[in-house]
Design an enzyme around this catalytic site. Structure first.
Site, short mmCIF file in Angstrom:
data_model
loop_
_atom_site.label_atom_id
_atom_site.label_comp_id
_atom_site.label_asym_id
_atom_site.label_seq_id
_atom_site.Cartn_x
_atom_site.Cartn_y
_atom_site.Cartn_z
N CYS A 104 -1.59 -23.11 22.48
CA CYS A 104 -1.91 -23.08 23.40
C CYS A 104 -3.03 -24.65 23.64
O CYS A 104 -3.50 -24.56 22.65
CB CYS A 104 -2.56 -21.31 23.48
SG CYS A 104 -3.40 -22.08 25.33
N HIS A 141 0.64 -0.83 0.15
CA HIS A 141 0.09 -0.07 0.18
C HIS A 141 1.16 1.32 -0.29
O HIS A 141 0.21 1.85 0.02
CB HIS A 141 -1.28 -0.06 1.28
CG HIS A 141 -1.96 -1.42 1.06
ND1 HIS A 141 -1.10 -2.29 2.24
CD2 HIS A 141 -3.27 -1.59 0.50
CE1 HIS A 141 -2.68 -3.01 1.24
NE2 HIS A 141 -3.39 -2.66 0.78
C1 HEM Z 1 -3.34 -4.29 -2.59
C2 HEM Z 1 -5.80 -1.00 -1.59
C3 HEM Z 1 -7.14 -1.62 2.62
C4 HEM Z 1 -4.92 -6.18 2.16
C5 HEM Z 1 -4.05 -3.67 -2.33
C6 HEM Z 1 -4.04 -3.14 -3.48
C7 HEM Z 1 -4.47 -1.51 -3.71
C8 HEM Z 1 -5.44 -1.53 -2.61
C9 HEM Z 1 -4.95 -0.61 -5.08
C10 HEM Z 1 -3.67 -3.42 -4.96
C11 HEM Z 1 -2.25 -3.04 -5.30
C12 HEM Z 1 -1.16 -3.22 -6.25
O1 HEM Z 1 -0.94 -4.22 -6.62
O2 HEM Z 1 -0.27 -2.49 -6.46
C13 HEM Z 1 -6.49 -1.17 -0.82
C14 HEM Z 1 -6.96 0.58 0.25
C15 HEM Z 1 -7.94 0.54 1.74
C16 HEM Z 1 -6.87 -0.92 1.54
C17 HEM Z 1 -7.20 1.78 -0.42
C18 HEM Z 1 -8.04 1.10 2.49
C19 HEM Z 1 -9.22 1.64 2.59
C20 HEM Z 1 -6.64 -2.41 3.31
C21 HEM Z 1 -6.50 -3.32 4.85
C22 HEM Z 1 -5.70 -4.67 4.07
C23 HEM Z 1 -5.76 -4.77 3.04
C24 HEM Z 1 -7.04 -3.23 5.94
C25 HEM Z 1 -4.77 -6.17 5.17
C26 HEM Z 1 -5.65 -6.09 6.38
C27 HEM Z 1 -3.92 -6.24 1.09
C28 HEM Z 1 -3.31 -7.32 0.14
C29 HEM Z 1 -3.15 -6.48 -0.62
C30 HEM Z 1 -3.83 -5.76 -1.06
C31 HEM Z 1 -2.78 -8.67 0.96
C32 HEM Z 1 -2.19 -7.93 -1.90
C33 HEM Z 1 -2.97 -8.57 -2.44
C34 HEM Z 1 -2.60 -9.64 -3.85
O3 HEM Z 1 -2.04 -9.12 -5.48
O4 HEM Z 1 -2.50 -10.98 -3.25
N1 HEM Z 1 -5.13 -2.33 -1.55
N2 HEM Z 1 -6.54 -1.88 0.55
N3 HEM Z 1 -5.84 -3.44 2.01
N4 HEM Z 1 -4.71 -5.22 0.26
FE1 HEM Z 1 -5.46 -3.60 0.32
N1 MTE Z 2 4.93 -17.29 30.46
C1 MTE Z 2 4.93 -16.71 31.64
N2 MTE Z 2 4.76 -15.51 32.09
N3 MTE Z 2 3.04 -15.60 31.80
C2 MTE Z 2 1.92 -16.53 31.02
O1 MTE Z 2 0.65 -16.10 30.88
N4 MTE Z 2 1.02 -18.01 29.43
C3 MTE Z 2 1.69 -18.98 29.11
C4 MTE Z 2 2.51 -19.15 27.92
N5 MTE Z 2 4.12 -18.26 28.68
C5 MTE Z 2 2.31 -17.56 29.73
C6 MTE Z 2 3.75 -17.80 29.49
C7 MTE Z 2 0.57 -19.56 27.75
S1 MTE Z 2 -0.93 -20.83 28.01
C8 MTE Z 2 0.64 -19.84 26.32
S2 MTE Z 2 -0.17 -20.64 25.79
C9 MTE Z 2 2.23 -19.29 26.09
O2 MTE Z 2 3.34 -18.31 26.94
C10 MTE Z 2 1.84 -17.88 24.72
O3 MTE Z 2 3.13 -17.59 24.78
P1 MTE Z 2 2.38 -15.43 23.64
O4 MTE Z 2 1.51 -14.68 23.74
O5 MTE Z 2 3.98 -15.55 22.97
O6 MTE Z 2 1.78 -16.58 22.18
MO MO Z 3 -1.68 -21.42 26.42
#
Ligand code: HEM
Ligand code: MTE
Ligand code: MO
Length: 467
Positions: free
Chosen positions: A186, A65
């Protein structure tokens, strides 16, 4: 020119569904992107993760992005600005023991805020083989301690005649640096499915209480050897204490058998790096234990003390939790001393795409998910069914090929399948097989247990086929 309309974060937050329209923010600007959702090249569901909030944390994960044409698209949807007092995140109250907890990624599905417990949404979880740190699932039992890396010391209790060590972070870096890719799961992963059978006690984890990272640190066996420990007593245990504690001063603790700790091939780490960075605070900064192939509960974070004891840790979490029982055992009859603590986990797999209740296109469907087994057992196959388990197809395994006996990390998998013509719905099922030919049970009821741990039945997702 008119002055821009001003909105509060609260107002933006209330626009997070098609009914209320979908707003997002970038910097101090507010956008109504409702019309763009279905046009998003990354898919509508990804964009929806940011609905009602800031784009920055997501765009930090997807750097695609950071291009002018993406900014130009977004600019077309601008509707106003954030109010000045809402540009900076609000300050936290200090009386709250959790007030000092770190800021978290908004994509995480929060199961409990205090202590913080959260999982990534399934479609993000299997996007990358290595889970990015900001969306790695988090399981805390207590507030996150705020430790100073300069004054931090790790206490290693020596054996009689040996020497106790007080190690700074620099001291720990003097040991050979060892790096592994390992999946952490977990014991409560997929607990919500057990809860549907009969109520269990515990957080409602879906399929996301599992993640994979590249961990680096000193090998526990090297540090124990430096203190003079040897594998004299094969019945002994290595006990770990965290620096997180409850108001009575009780710290989180757990233990593993000394034999595993001393085995260089078991690769137990005192890790200070996660995916090439210092451990994030939520994941144990500055040092945590990583015990590949073993349940998450033993990977003690914010590690303060290591000792070798004749018995398992006396911690609540070692003795009164994280154990499996028969479905017949209830809270009146349970005897925690009668069951062994969970160490190596059983074979597991789950479907991450499509999601339950989703509508899929007719023609072809792509099914994606993860599979992993404990104890270093490699996943050798994942079977997928579209008809509730009547017929099966073998999925393609992706991700790093694993060493025999040391398959610490998951395999991601996918299957491109033809949707049988005329089908209105699909009951998608997956099940994995590990290299000991262990398989997952077909249903949850026979493995139900009061604590809702070890939930590894075939994973099922029901979807509708678009007409
Ligand atoms: C790809 C716009 C929000 C994940 C893209 C592309 C555009 C775009 C234009 C194509 C880019 C390129 O190929 O050059 C937007 C806009 C957003 C938005 C305007 C908000 C309004 C998000 C969010 C996420 C996301 C919130 C993730 C949680 C992705 C992913 C791709 C992508 C994974 C790659 C898709 C692929 O080609 O495999 N986005 N995006 N986007 N966007 Fe967004
Ligand atoms: N170690 C401390 N000191 N305190 C915690 O609460 N939670 C354990 C373990 N080690 C815990 C901990 C549990 S139940 C899990 S599943 C893993 O940490 C989770 O690790 P993460 O939070 O990095 O995913
Ligand atoms: Mo856990």
């Amino acid at each position: 020119q008119d002055s821009p309309r001003i909105y509060t974060r609260e107002e933006v937050k209330s626009h997070s569904s098609p009914e209320t329209r979908i707003w997002v923010t970038l910097g101090s600007e507010v956008f109504d992107v409702t019309e763009f959702v279905d046009l998003h090249p990354g898919g509508p569901s990804k964009l929806m993760l940011a609905a009602g909030g800031p784009l920055e944390p997501f765009w930090a994960l997807y750097a695609i992005h950071n291009q002018s044409h993406v900014r130009e698209i977004l600019a077309q949807y601008k509707i106003g600005e954030l109010s000045p007092e809402d540009k900076a995140p609000s300050t936290l109250k200090t009386s709250d023991p959790y007030a000092d907890d770190p800021i978290r990624h908004p994509a995480l599905k929060v199961n409990s805020q205090r202590p913080f417990n959260a999982e990534p949404p399934p479609e993000l979880l299997t996007e990358n083989y290595i889970t990015p740190n900001p969306i790695f699932f988090t399981r805390n039992h207590l507030p996150v301690p705020n430790l100073d890396p300069v004054t931090y010391r790790l206490h290693i209790v020596g054996p009689p005649g040996g020497q106790s060590l007080s190690l700074s972070l620099d001291d720990l870096h003097q040991f050979p640096k060892h790096e592994i890719t390992a999946t952490l799961q977990c014991a409560g992963n997929r607990r919500s499915e057990m809860n549907q059978i009969k109520e269990v006690k515990g957080l409602e984890w879906s399929t996301g209480a599992i993640s994979t990272a590249r961990w680096a640190g000193a090998r526990l066996c090297d540090v124990l050897a430096k203190a003079g420990h040897k594998l004299r007593d094969t019945e002994a245990h290595v006990c770990f204490e965290g620096l997180d504690s409850d108001p009575t001063g009780t710290a989180y603790g757990a233990s593993i058998p000394l034999a595993r700790a001393m085995d260089p091939e078991a690769e137990v780490l005192l890790a200070y790096e996660m995916n090439g960075e210092p451990l994030p605070r939520d994941h144990g900064f500055p040092v945590r234990v990583v015990v590949p192939g073993v349940v998450g509960a033993r990977h003690v974070k914010w590690l303060g003390k290591v000792s070798v004891e004749p018995e398992e840790s006396y911690s609540h979490w070692q003795r009164r939790d994280y154990k499996g029982f028969s479905p017949s055992v209830d809270w009146d009859s349970v005897d925690f001393d009668s069951a062994p603590s969970i160490q190596e986990l059983p074979v597991q797999s789950a479907i991450t795409e499509p999601k339950d209740g989703e509508v899929v296109e007719s023609g072809e469907v792509t099914v994606k998910g993860y599979a992993w087994s404990g104890g270093g057992r490699a996943v050798v196959r994942v079977d997928v069914s579209l008809d509730g388990g009547l017929t099966w197809q073998v999925a393609e395994l992706d991700g790093e090929k694993q060493c025999p006996q040391k398959a610490w990390a998951w395999r991601l998998w996918q299957l491109q399948a033809t949707v049988p013509p005329g089908k209105k719905e699909l009951n998608i099922v997956c099940k994995a097989v590990d290299d000991s030919y262990n398989v997952q049970p077909d249903t949850v009821a026979p493995i139900w247990n009061l604590r809702g741990v070890l939930s590894n039945a075939w994973h099922r997702v029901h979807v509708h086929v678009a007409p």
